[in-house]
Scaffold this motif. Structure first.
Motif, PDB file in Angstrom:
ATOM      1  N   VAL A   1      -6.174  -4.863 -51.198  1.00  0.00           N
ATOM      2  CA  VAL A   1      -5.029  -5.499 -51.848  1.00  0.00           C
ATOM      3  C   VAL A   1      -5.490  -6.337 -53.038  1.00  0.00           C
ATOM      4  O   VAL A   1      -4.961  -6.222 -54.153  1.00  0.00           O
ATOM      5  CB  VAL A   1      -4.260  -6.376 -50.838  1.00  0.00           C
ATOM      6  N   ILE A   2      -6.480  -7.193 -52.813  1.00  0.00           N
ATOM      7  CA  ILE A   2      -6.940  -8.105 -53.857  1.00  0.00           C
ATOM      8  C   ILE A   2      -7.525  -7.340 -55.038  1.00  0.00           C
ATOM      9  O   ILE A   2      -7.334  -7.732 -56.202  1.00  0.00           O
ATOM     10  CB  ILE A   2      -7.980  -9.093 -53.282  1.00  0.00           C
ATOM     11  N   SER A   3      -8.215  -6.250 -54.784  1.00  0.00           N
ATOM     12  CA  SER A   3      -8.845  -5.494 -55.869  1.00  0.00           C
ATOM     13  C   SER A   3      -7.827  -4.983 -56.872  1.00  0.00           C
ATOM     14  O   SER A   3      -8.153  -4.771 -58.046  1.00  0.00           O
ATOM     15  CB  SER A   3      -9.638  -4.309 -55.290  1.00  0.00           C
ATOM     16  N   ALA A   4      -6.579  -4.804 -56.435  1.00  0.00           N
ATOM     17  CA  ALA A   4      -5.526  -4.303 -57.326  1.00  0.00           C
ATOM     18  C   ALA A   4      -4.560  -5.394 -57.758  1.00  0.00           C
ATOM     19  O   ALA A   4      -3.666  -5.138 -58.570  1.00  0.00           O
ATOM     20  CB  ALA A   4      -4.749  -3.198 -56.616  1.00  0.00           C
ATOM     21  N   GLY A   5      -4.713  -6.600 -57.220  1.00  0.00           N
ATOM     22  CA  GLY A   5      -3.714  -7.631 -57.474  1.00  0.00           C
ATOM     23  C   GLY A   5      -2.386  -7.226 -56.860  1.00  0.00           C
ATOM     24  O   GLY A   5      -1.316  -7.555 -57.382  1.00  0.00           O
TER      25      GLY A   5
END
Length: 610
Positions: free
Chosen positions: A275-279
């Protein structure tokens, strides 16, 4: 498993390439991140989240029921908690024990710890009693953050916990029956106390490197009580690149639904880093619910979800609905999806990609289904070996020169991960247990390899299939169960003289159901099986309570080194043998019942669920 039909050929591999062209930049970047070895470069959860805040400050970072936070809002909240921790003397390298169920406050506390370089010890929220005491004291925390929903379990053992009274923080739970309560005596209300703290990013984020600890994740290991596995920021960063960027490949507008507990690496590392890697947005559920699952997916417009094998089976067991495929999900990520269920599940629910992976909290080798093949844990970019294994002797085979032998393609063997600068083995808090997990002089003098304890099958082009777990740990209900831990508890129950615990396969389920061969002090007809069930449920997490009991009225069979011979018992499964009775603990029943032929047929056919 019919592995021959799953062997990957060169034409099949080349056929996947056109679909990956658009993702090539992310694949290259993710692959590079998964191999990073520069220790002075700032990396980790806090750094990754900071980048997401800068790239998508107004995007939804977290949704929970009717509450939501943008990346900017969640960042400010976590910063306040981090600065409050700092003002109370917590510094980089300190450990904070965390015992909160899946809810927004847990996410904020974990993120706050990461920003300061604190190591969050993720205590299993199913534990209680002496196992919880052991897990807590094992990591010598400087502070503890306890959710209101776990206060009763902590108070039962508070006097045995090695932490001064002023080190306990309380996090209220709005979902308690009477609403959020006041902070109990001996606890500081963390959310209230931190509300007036500064909300800017701590400068410590830029000083967190590859080897700095991030989490302690607990694993049953192969023997004894839980072991605390060090999960450093470098490993999280590699998952962020390898899983998030290279494999799952979410977009900012995507939302991933996660019902998996964050004290496990699948939820905490794989799902959240993707999730965080894509914002993108994380939609968090307190716990898994079959009836609410697809309602939540549609309500929050989730395009992805995290799973373990049992989760997918439970969803598939619900009677088919006309709108099963009418959902926004296009990709799922997790581990343990059975080959027999894989294609049917994809078809029924309209899933485009299954990003199955293989990894362990402590291991240094991982596989990810980057190319999207069916029935495989995927591809590994790091150096590994699958070696021939003797199940009877319970050890890898070595040749006349003393070196191990690689298993042939299609042959099941023991998976090893080479220990090197790029793939280190960080080990456990116990140095002896760390050394016991290492094989030396495997293919040449002086080399070292991590023993995963798992059987795998090579299916070509650096792809593998998971076969089984070795040793004294088995997986049930998505959880690792230590047989030694269960044996210790069983042997303490009134009327039980001796026990041996193992896992047995049950048709239509993922993992192995717990089974114990027990020797009783009285004949079975005089034994109180209801009282035994109560005692086991009180002392063990629900997933660790044995499903089956085999009553043995003679001494247990052991090897020459006095180890229980579990292989024979595993092969017998839960089929009653001559002169032995088998008992089963079924949902909805207070105690164990004697297994009849009709009951066994119902279990085998999936008509009676366990």
């Amino acid at each position: 498993m019919a592995y021959k039909s799953d062997v990957i050929t060169l034409p099949a591999l080349l056929g996947k390439v056109p679909g990956l062209v658009g993702s090539l930049p992310a694949l290259i970047k993710g692959s590079r991140m998964s191999k990073i070895s520069r220790s002075r470069v700032p990396v980790g959860l806090a750094k990754g989240f900071q980048q997401a805040v800068r790239a998508n400050p107004g995007g939804v970072a977290l949704l929970y029921e009717d509450r939501r936070w943008t990346y900017k809002e969640l960042n400010l909240w976590a910063n306040k908690i981090a600065h409050h921790f700092s003002s109370n003397g917590l510094v980089k390298g300190d450990t904070v024990a965390i015992n909160i169920e899946n809810r927004p406050e847990l996410i904020a506390v974990i993120l706050a710890c990461a920003k300061l370089g604190l190591c969050a010890a993720m205590l299993n929220t199913s534990l209680r009693g002496q196992v919880l005491v052991h897990s807590f004291n094992l990591v010598t925390p400087k502070a503890a953050v306890i959710g209101e929903e776990r206060i009763a379990e902590i108070e039962e053992i508070r006097e045995q916990l090695e932490l001064p009274e002023h080190g306990f923080y309380f996090v209220a739970d709005p979902e308690m029956p009477d609403g959020a309560g006041a902070s109990p005596a001996g606890y500081e209300d963390l959310i209230t106390a931190s509300a007036a703290s500064p909300d800017h990013d701590p400068d410590t984020i830029e000083r967190i490197g590859l080897k700095d600890p991030l989490f302690y994740i607990y694993t049953s290991g192969t023997t004894g009580l839980p072991k605390a596995v060090v999960f450093n920021n470098g490993r999280w960063w590699k998952a962020y690149g390898g899983f998030g960027l290279a494999a799952v490949r979410l977009r900012q507008q995507d939302r991933l639904y996660c019902t998996l507990p964050f004290y496990h690496a699948t939820g905490m590392v794989v799902c959240w880093s993707s999730v965080i890697s894509a914002g993108a947005g994380l939609v968090l559920a307190r716990r898994f619910s079959v009836s609410r699952f697809w309602q939540d997916i549609r309500r929050h417009e989730c395009t992805a979800f995290g799973y373990v094998g049992e989760l997918c089976r439970y969803l598939h067991e619900v009677p088919p609905q006309k709108d099963d495929a009418q959902n926004p999900v296009r990709v799922i990520v997790g581990n343990g999806l059975r080959p027999g269920l894989w294609k049917a599940f994809k078809k029924r629910f309209g899933i485009q990609r299954v990003v199955e992976f293989y990894a362990s909290s402590e291991g240094n080798v991982a596989f990810t289904n980057v190319f999207g093949f069916d029935n495989t844990v995927g591809f590994s970019p790091v150096k590994y070996a699958i070696v021939e294994y003797d199940k009877e002797q319970e050890r890898p085979l070595r040749n006349r020169r003393g070196f191990m032998k690689r298993a042939a393609k299609g042959q099941a063997g023991l998976l090893l991960g080479e220990i090197s600068n790029k793939t280190p083995f960080d080990g456990y808090t116990d140095r002896q247990k760390t050394e016991e997990s290492i094989f030396r002089d495997v293919f040449r003098k002086g080399d070292a390899w991590f023993n995963t304890g798992d059987l795998m099958r090579d299916i070509g082009f650096r792809h593998a299939q998971f076969v089984d777990r070795l040793g004294d740990t088995f997986r049930w209900k998505g959880e690792n169960v230590s047989t030694t831990e269960v044996e210790i508890i069983l042997d303490q129950q009134p009327g039980v003289l001796e026990s041996v615990v193992y896992g047995v396969e049950v048709p239509g389920t993922n993992g192995r159901a717990g089974m114990a061969q027990v020797r009783l002090a009285v004949p079975p007809e005089e034994f109180d099986f209801a009282e035994l069930a109560v005692g086991l449920r009180r002392a063990l997490p629900s997933y660790a309570v044995p499903v089956f009991l085999r009553i043995n009225e003679e001494a247990m069979t052991t090897t020459g080194t006095f180890k229980h011979q579990k292989n024979r018992l595993k092969e017998q499964g839960y089929t009653p043998q001559r002169g032995e009775a088998v008992y089963v603990l079924c949902p909805g029943h207070q105690g164990y019942q004697r297994l009849t032929a009709v009951m066994k047929q119902d279990i085998d056919a999936g008509r009676r669920r366990l």
